[in-house]
Design an enzyme around this catalytic site. Sequence first.
Site: not given
Length: 243
Positions: A67, A136, A138, A143
């Site tokens: 990424d 979170n 991810h 996400e």
Amino acid sequence: MVDIERVTDYGALSERLAAEVLSCMLDSGENLICLPSGDTPLGAFKIIASKLSGKSNRLNFKLVGLDEWVGMGRDTKGSCQSCMFEHLYKPCAIGRDKIIEFNAQSTDLEMECRKMDRFIAENGPIDLAVLGIGMNGHLGLNEPGTSFSQSSHIVPLSETTKKVAQKYFPEPVELEKGITLGLKHFLEAKRLILIASGKQKAEIVRRIMEEEVSERIPATIAKIHPDSTLLIDHHAASALQEE
């Protein structure tokens, strides 16, 4: 069902991860490997660099970039590619011919997504995907709410990711979007390893293991992957119930 591998501390996690990655790199096959940037894999990268020591150009593996923050590249201090170059590619002398990455500075990001999807389709599936677990849940920059069938895509960043990511940069930066491999690529990988270290990851690790598989927590895909390991140190495991 995901295999939970608890190790004593960050040093042990780094040793264990490095051994797994090196095994894939040193294998005679043309293995395709995906590795994360960030803090957690840095110890493993240091071990890998010490073991490869000039051998990388004689090996058959290829690395596919995970990424990047949109608008950034290897020349941006704090970017994903800057981290990978500084801590892995350069110390291991891994040439550009062994690496394929997103160009997150391109004027056609959709084309970059299709480029990566095409490369994986032609050279994959990914043999080993190592992914850090976000605060979170991810994976990469997928996400919460990302479809499990999603391939490479451009994603608006959550407020959690924007805040946490500031630690990678020498000064505050404005982050709005990322470009990332999709959850589909990770589910199709032959081997999947999720890594987490530190007390701050304890709650999300607990949720991954105790809650149902859901797009609300992308990292729960490990529970439906046929060959997956959750590699965590003592602190990251601290909220799990004892077996």
